[in-house]
Design an enzyme around this catalytic site. Structure first.
Site, PDB file in Angstrom:
ATOM      1  N   LYS A 186       0.808  -1.256   0.023  1.00 34.56           N
ATOM      2  CA  LYS A 186      -0.044  -0.135  -0.100  1.00 34.56           C
ATOM      3  C   LYS A 186       0.908   1.215   0.025  1.00 34.56           C
ATOM      4  O   LYS A 186       2.046   1.190   0.629  1.00 34.56           O
ATOM      5  CB  LYS A 186      -0.954   0.118   1.140  1.00 34.56           C
ATOM      6  CG  LYS A 186      -0.167   0.013   2.513  1.00 34.56           C
ATOM      7  CD  LYS A 186      -0.087   1.496   2.967  1.00 34.56           C
ATOM      8  CE  LYS A 186       0.826   1.378   4.157  1.00 34.56           C
ATOM      9  NZ  LYS A 186       1.706   2.702   4.498  1.00 34.56           N
ATOM     10  N   ASP A 227      -2.860  -2.027   9.520  1.00 31.23           N
ATOM     11  CA  ASP A 227      -2.933  -2.101   7.942  1.00 31.23           C
ATOM     12  C   ASP A 227      -3.432  -3.551   7.498  1.00 31.23           C
ATOM     13  O   ASP A 227      -3.414  -3.609   6.347  1.00 31.23           O
ATOM     14  CB  ASP A 227      -1.505  -1.762   7.637  1.00 31.23           C
ATOM     15  CG  ASP A 227      -0.780  -0.373   7.762  1.00 31.23           C
ATOM     16  OD1 ASP A 227      -1.597   0.379   8.103  1.00 31.23           O
ATOM     17  OD2 ASP A 227       0.354  -0.233   7.781  1.00 31.23           O
TER      18      ASP A 227
HETATM   19  P1  ATP Z   1       4.222  -0.562   8.954  1.00 31.12           P
HETATM   20  O1  ATP Z   1       3.275  -1.535   8.579  1.00 31.12           O
HETATM   21  O2  ATP Z   1       4.538  -0.674  10.764  1.00 31.12           O
HETATM   22  O3  ATP Z   1       4.236   0.805   8.614  1.00 31.12           O
HETATM   23  P2  ATP Z   1       6.475  -0.775   7.400  1.00 31.12           P
HETATM   24  O4  ATP Z   1       5.319  -1.051   6.271  1.00 31.12           O
HETATM   25  O5  ATP Z   1       7.119   0.386   7.159  1.00 31.12           O
HETATM   26  O6  ATP Z   1       5.784  -1.073   8.743  1.00 31.12           O
HETATM   27  P3  ATP Z   1       7.302  -3.618   7.373  1.00 31.12           P
HETATM   28  O7  ATP Z   1       7.754  -4.044   6.154  1.00 31.12           O
HETATM   29  O8  ATP Z   1       5.568  -4.167   7.848  1.00 31.12           O
HETATM   30  O9  ATP Z   1       7.293  -2.043   7.349  1.00 31.12           O
HETATM   31  O10 ATP Z   1       8.156  -4.199   8.473  1.00 31.12           O
HETATM   32  C1  ATP Z   1       8.068  -3.592   9.728  1.00 31.12           C
HETATM   33  C2  ATP Z   1       8.838  -4.571  10.715  1.00 31.12           C
HETATM   34  O11 ATP Z   1       7.789  -5.884  10.720  1.00 31.12           O
HETATM   35  C3  ATP Z   1       9.989  -5.142  10.254  1.00 31.12           C
HETATM   36  O12 ATP Z   1      10.998  -4.352  10.803  1.00 31.12           O
HETATM   37  C4  ATP Z   1      10.044  -6.634  10.804  1.00 31.12           C
HETATM   38  O13 ATP Z   1      10.935  -7.106  11.751  1.00 31.12           O
HETATM   39  C5  ATP Z   1       8.769  -6.926  11.101  1.00 31.12           C
HETATM   40  N1  ATP Z   1       8.149  -8.227  10.517  1.00 31.12           N
HETATM   41  C6  ATP Z   1       7.385  -9.096  10.960  1.00 31.12           C
HETATM   42  N2  ATP Z   1       6.684  -9.874  10.046  1.00 31.12           N
HETATM   43  C7  ATP Z   1       7.338  -9.427   8.921  1.00 31.12           C
HETATM   44  C8  ATP Z   1       7.027  -9.876   7.599  1.00 31.12           C
HETATM   45  N3  ATP Z   1       6.463 -10.969   7.156  1.00 31.12           N
HETATM   46  N4  ATP Z   1       7.637  -9.218   6.523  1.00 31.12           N
HETATM   47  C9  ATP Z   1       8.195  -7.911   6.629  1.00 31.12           C
HETATM   48  N5  ATP Z   1       8.634  -7.596   7.954  1.00 31.12           N
HETATM   49  C10 ATP Z   1       8.140  -8.286   9.071  1.00 31.12           C
END
Ligand code: ATP
Length: 321
Positions: free
Chosen positions: A18, A149
């Site tokens: 997203k 999310d």
């Molecule tokens: P948010 O959804 O909090 O805005 P983001 O989109 O910036 O986060 P994500 O890629 O969702 O970032 O990763 C956030 C953290 O979630 C990572 O640092 C990781 O440690 C943890 N995490 C847990 N499961 C997963 C997964 N399946 N894929 C990616 N990250 C994961």
């Protein structure tokens, strides 16, 4: 990297990243959260999650940013599997254990909700594998407990989220939008970005600025999205977390400027960053923009995507071969 293999009895779901077309962040609440108004937009950058029966639950991850993805119980896909098993009454050793294979194209900690996306895909895939027959609304309720999310990753398209972003209403959008996404060299932790936002705001309040208001949906942005005109949408992209993300990664300023200089109709940091999203007039303009931003050398990688696209869905195993 552990190789990923195809297995009999495996179910695969794919799920989009997203971006936020609007992210308005209210004042810090006494419980440490912020009320949000978020316009989510699902774009054609997909992770894939495959689940198959196993004696114990394991996770294998391949692709983008795998060093930062947890392989144990804190992986959001693992949490999703456990939450669905609990909600549907699957108990007992072996009945809810699965091997989870995650193929990541969505960068980690990039403001693109990749972890939430994997949770949504795991819910959809296990719902099918176990014949659980949970409705979309039921999966959404389970997903909301995993992360704010996750409900959007299940529905996709374009939607307005309020509360912590998990209370969704579909937005009326005409046409399709062409985007360029520029990935940062390193990730940004969402909690760090919110903390920086609070610090910047309290410094501004100390300097005499008016207090932050409750977040409100931009009716101008909604009208522009209904019109289907990217030139109307571009200038209305906003993100209250952008100043905080820029304070933590100053190079993002140059990335946003490079996109604007090279004809982007709008340029905004997505969510907590550091991914920058650039809106283009059409697919040709997006290709030119992607080349120009790559040439500017201000980001790690660039991809061209379109939106809106549907949320987490099963991959037809015949079509996928
Ligand atoms: P948010 O959804 O909090 O805005 P983001 O989109 O910036 O986060 P994500 O890629 O969702 O970032 O990763 C956030 C953290 O979630 C990572 O640092 C990781 O440690 C943890 N995490 C847990 N499961 C997963 C997964 N399946 N894929 C990616 N990250 C994961």
């Amino acid at each position: 990297m552990t190789p990923i293999t195809k297995q009999a009895g495996a179910i695969t779901a794919r799920v989009p990243a997203k971006i936020n077309l609007q992210l308005s962040v209210g004042p810090l609440r006494s419980d440490g959260y912020h009320d949000l108004v978020s316009v989510f937009h699902a774009v054609s950058l997909f992770d894939e999650v495959t689940v198959s029966p196993a004696d114990r639950t394991t996770v294998v991850v391949s692709g983008e940013g795998i060093a930062d993805v947890p392989l144990g119980p804190s992986n959001l896909a693992v949490k999703a599997v456990a939450a669905l098993a609990k909600a549907t009454g699957r108990r007992g050793r072996g009945t809810s254990a699965v091997r989870i294979e995650i193929r990541k194209r969505i960068p980690v900690a990039a403001g693109l909700a990749g972890g939430s996306a994997d949770a949504a895909a795991a819910l959809v895939a296990c719902n099918e594998l176990w014949g659980s027959r949970c409705s979309g609304a039921e999966l959404g309720e389970i997903g909301a407990q995993l992360g704010s999310d996750v409900p959007f990753a299940l529905v996709g398209g374009t939607a307005v989220g309020i509360g912590r972003g998990e209370q969704l209403t579909r937005a009326l959008v005409s046409g399709s939008y062409q985007w360029v996404l520029a990935f940062g060299a390193t990730g940004l932790a969402t909690t760090d970005v919110y903390a920086a936002c609070d610090r910047l705001r309290s410094a501004r309040a100390d300097g005499g600025e008016a207090p932050v208001k409750a977040p409100a949906l931009s009716t101008e942005l909604m009208a522009a999205l209904r019109s289907g005109d990217p030139a109307a949408v571009g200038p209305l992209l906003t993100n209250d977390l952008q100043p905080a993300a820029l304070s933590l990664q100053p190079l993002l300023r140059r990335a946003l400027a490079a996109g604007r200089e090279h004809g982007a109709l709008g340029a905004v940091v997505s969510g907590s960053g550091p991914t920058c999203a650039f809106l283009a007039e059409d697919a040709d303009a997006a290709s030119d923009l992607a080349v120009a931003i790559t040439g500017a050398g201000v980001c790690r990688a660039v991809v061209q995507v379109s939106g809106p696209v549907p949320g987490a869905s099963l991959v037809d195993p015949v079509a996928a071969t």
